[in-house]
Design an enzyme around this catalytic site. Sequence first.
Site, short mmCIF file in Angstrom:
data_model
loop_
_atom_site.label_atom_id
_atom_site.label_comp_id
_atom_site.label_asym_id
_atom_site.label_seq_id
_atom_site.Cartn_x
_atom_site.Cartn_y
_atom_site.Cartn_z
N GLU B 133 -0.94 -6.51 0.14
CA GLU B 133 -1.94 -6.35 -0.93
C GLU B 133 -1.46 -6.97 -2.23
O GLU B 133 -2.22 -7.65 -2.92
CB GLU B 133 -2.28 -4.88 -1.12
CG GLU B 133 -3.17 -4.35 0.00
CD GLU B 133 -3.42 -2.86 -0.10
OE1 GLU B 133 -4.59 -2.48 -0.36
OE2 GLU B 133 -2.47 -2.07 0.07
N GLU B 154 -2.56 0.29 7.54
CA GLU B 154 -2.90 1.63 7.05
C GLU B 154 -3.84 2.42 7.97
O GLU B 154 -3.67 3.62 8.15
CB GLU B 154 -3.53 1.54 5.66
CG GLU B 154 -2.54 1.18 4.55
CD GLU B 154 -2.39 -0.31 4.34
OE1 GLU B 154 -2.73 -1.09 5.25
OE2 GLU B 154 -1.94 -0.69 3.25
#
Lengths: 379, 697
Positions: B133, B154
């Site tokens: 990210e 995730e």
Amino acid sequence: MYSETRADDLLVRVVRELLERNPKLPPSRIDDIAIAATTQTGDQGMTLGRTIGILAGLPHSVPGYAIDRMCAGAMTAVTTTASGIAVGAYDVAIAAGVEHMGRHPMGETFDPNPRFLAEKIVNPDALVMGQTAENLHDRFPHITKERADAYAAASQDKTAKAYANGRIQPDLVPVAVRTAAEGVALATADEPPRPGTTVEGLAGLRTPFRSHGRVTAGNAAGLNDGATGAILAAEEIADELGLNKKLRLVSFAFAGVEPEIMGYGPVPSTEKALAKAGLSIEDMGYIEINEAFAVQVLSFLDYYKIDDDDPRVNPMGGAIAVGHPLASSGIRLMQYLAREFADAPNVRYGLTTMCIGLGMGGSVIWENPNYQGAQSKAA
Amino acid sequence: MTETATKAPSELVTNSLVRYTELPFDAGLAAVITLDNGRDHTKPTTLGQGGLEALAQALDEVAAKPGVAATIVTGKPYFFLVGADLKNIGMVRDKAMAHEIASYGHEVFSKLADLRMPTFAAINGAAMGGGLELALYADYRSISTAAAAIALPEVFLGIIPGWGGTYLLPHLIGAPNAIKVIVDNPLSNNKMLKPQEAFDLGIADVIYPAPDFLEKTFVWAAKIVLGQTKVERKPVDTGAQWADAVADARKRVAARVRGAARSAYVAIDLIEGNAKRTRAEGFAAEDDALADLVMSDYFRAGLYSFDLVQRRAKKPAGAPDTSLARPVTKVGVIGAGLMASQLALLFLRRLEVPVVITDIDQARIDKGLAYIRGELAKALERGRMSQTAHDRALQNISGSLDYQAFKDADFIIEAVFEELSLKIEIFKKLEGYISDTAVLATNTSSLSVTKMAAPLTHPERVLGFHFFNPVAVMPLLEIAKGELTDDATVATAFEVAKKLKKTSILVKDAPAFVVNRLLMRFMGEIFRAVDEGADVDVADRSVDDFGLPMRVFQLLELVGPGVGYHVSKTMQDAFPDRFYASANMKALIDANVSPITVYEGDKAVLTPAALAVMKFGDKKPTGEEIRARVLAALADETNRMLEEGVVSEVQDIDLGMITGAGWPFWLGGLSPYLDREGVSEKVNGKRFLPKGVASVT
């Protein structure tokens, strides 16, 4: 800047850059890789020519070996592979050299035979390069400290000008460096040069090798880290592949001198090389002489009655400014000569020469492939 | 920053080292931020509160410095950044704190995007979760061919990429591929991208070979700063293509997890909304979603599973000291059927020692050898095995009718017909040839190791070594210690299991050990319901919310009704009050009915051949009732197994079910699920795990 960089990683960068800049050379055509280092241990051990070939991603079919002649390691890698080409064993070869003097100080693995001293075979000074430089000053008293300092300041100045004119940068390989404390950065220029060095500034430096001596850190090459590399090819193969020819080997020679005045080595080796080439020193349009010590350069110039500031001699500066990572310097001299040849098509011959620890000299005479006409002796 | 979030005392802080360096071609000064925690490759870099603060500080410093032409973020050797510090997140005790972690991450990473000069992420190594990210906030990304694992895992753990991934990735590479990375890969056993794949998807703009990666990145950055190089990206369709990708994803996920993996649905919802949201709105939505999921039992269960599979699997509980293990320089395999041949192949490839196989006649041996050699050839052809490894394996495999061939074997495993007297006979015969300390391992799934060992001269070297099907894929290995087994044998077995790259658990010599025992109890309830008269499809779907990789009757067809019945019979003999062996099943096997069920679309139906031999009661248990029975049965059986000491802790049961029965991560294995459903307390009067271990409270 290379304190946490491995010597073999420097070589991988050099070899990969060589191949990238010569895309017309298929790597499989390389017949051997000769890599020099003085202290062949740790990241400078393990038969560098072979390990680097593999790490750099060359085909497994390309062999390699390691070679050593101390300061003239890279030069010897060149002359040895050139000999292989001359005898027809190779079409193309890579010669390279490295010395990480931070990780491998000079003499790290030395274990001198007791006979050297017990039988007085060599003067004890022979093992301390700085002492041999002081000895040269003794042998040639007209080479004063002032002359040595003037030469050193000039070398720094020539280097600064060469950088300012962009003459050195094109042949440098950018290397990413990392230290655990600071992280990543990019090395794009030599670290040792001290532009603005003056004779006055040099005058006050201490003389570590002898009280009231003449040899200082300022008029000698520093201890540093570096790597160099070159592609050699038989001329017809270079033409076949369309490679950019920069230097054409004419002759080479190595010779020994009394070890305690090792700096004098370039004189007999150059005499030998000139004789083999049937040329004289006047034919040399450029002279690239390694500057291990200013006194040693001056002893060579005096022998050949060349002025200290002759424009043919190290016009882009030398080891006093950029350092002398032992086994890599030979090819740096050739690279500077190649740059000089490229910018002077009227110059036909050039000399690369260096002194070598334990009392030797190495000299290689080159012809300018771009030579177009009558040679002028002054560049 | 806020007072609620604090540095976890055990955080290994990832520092942001700032260094200034000249770019090539006089392009100017670059600020290089290197993410480094000062440790070697055994400690990957993660971001906890301290790491985020350090990064914020570094980015503020660079922002304030005049004359910076480019900013490059990179990592330490082998790692770019592998995401949020999970320990940190596991400590979050309230929603506000969880929300704060999410929003602080957005705030800090946004500082990179807000820098006024071109910014670059040089992905030199693994970039996962928050690490990937962060790279998405840079204007440009380069990736190294050595950057091993690129992923947003995730969803696999039970949360979503909450530091910008659900917004930035689809807006960079389009919704279809972003969904693949954010949803599909995590659900496919946490599949990760290789560097070339990441480049092909458009996550990175350029890919460079590892030896020159940083140098080439600097050169590329310089050219971009000078305007000599421009990066063109495919425009992203935020309209129909995006909406279609979302709709397809919902269908795909539903088919796969049948409602069970909440995080996958939340991720898809976020991506859907992000088509039209601004960046700030997208980040705010992530903050809320992350806070919600972090405070869910389902995420805590995912963390618990992750910890089991990462840590416990590496150091199996109860394994004796490795110094007791004996070297294994030659392996014997008794049996040459498919299972035994697969075992031989596994030992060949992983242990790289001579392997001898045997069976009752030469023809069977030859068939087994042919299979093994064929598989080796296939592996070589597909590039999954080097020529050298292949040749070595070929040299190492042999077959022999004569047990002389086993005399110098150190480890012999039998995978013959599941019949006690046969196995004893084989072991007795082998003892005449082998050393006193050679390990005799049995792949039995339900017979007693102790009984198999007792008649031998050296029973102490016998143990259970139970693999799961398919051997090449299922990680679990149950190591069953018989009453007479000595520690050296057990230690040797664990070492072999480690070399085989299996996840091993130590179990007592009890019928069907762990996984099959629980599966039999589970299936027993299903079959009992069907025999009573329940609709097959209703029974088949009754435990859909487990999210198991396949439906009950699919599993039955895979295992094979014969084997299934055999084991169930063994279990019934051992525990007649609880284990159910279906008379219908026996009838189907006797009549050789195959298949028993087929799927018409999504609906399970019994085949006419099956219906012909089966008899049913007239009750009609509902799906709810069946599910309740299954849960109660599992809670009961798990409790008994713990009381009997089949394993030392419930963690091993959970690890077994995850790695041997495909129990999904997001259930956290079995016990957290039973606790969450309240079944543990209802049936046993207590939870299996203390509150907070695999749950929020």
